[in-house]
Design a protein around this motif. Sequence first.
Motif: not given
Length: 242
Positions: A52-80
């Motif tokens: 179990r690892v607890s801490g702060t997320v750091e990007s290691t390069g590529e990110t995912v752009s959240a489609p509704f907010s435009g925020i860069d993420c490393v893990a994302l689930r979009t729901t409608v």
Amino acid sequence: MPSTATLFGGVMLAIGLFVTLVSLRYVWRASGLLRATPLSRIEDAADGALVRVSGTVESTGETVSAPFSGIDCVALRTTVTERRLSSYLLPTDVTIHEPTQSVDFAVRTPHAAIPVDAPRQTVALDQVSIATVAPDDSPPERIAQYVRETPEISAEPWSLPAPVSSLARALSLGRRRYSEYRACPGDDVTVVGRVDGGSVSPLVVATDTPMRALVGTATTSLAGLLVGVVGLALGCLLVVAG
């Protein structure tokens, strides 16, 4: 020849057993949040160890752009979700679109940055509601563009026939809620997984404390487990009675 009750009981037993086994699997996976060994350096654990690892997320390069907010993420689930009539003719919110995306990232602990592979399994992230749109209103442009470019989402909201359209409006039928569940650089996360070649292959990623994440990820599985047990009990009764 087996009676109808016996046949139906056999079907209920099979369904109940399947639901029970699947639910137990997810409950066991969620319990890894507490069973896993806390880790602050990847060098401290052998390959295959549940950690179990607890801490702060750091990007290691590529990110995912959240489609509704435009925020860069490393893990994302979009729901409608869309408000519709259920099979019992009661208004309910139905999920009509739920894609997930993720990339490799790192978790910064007090001692090191621990690499984490892109999550592909249980992700328990904080929900951020971006917009709630009535059926007669237009969504924000970013969301409208996403809907236009996504064939799985109908451009027209769910509705009732014209003679009862006023009832549909009164019940808010066709209302859509656009939400994002995301883990972004700078967020606090808890990752449970197995050490694999100098990184963690995650089983659970949660933006919460281990105990609260356990409750959140296990709640649905426990409900399924209850349904499965009830199915097993009902099937047994029907088989015996038949």
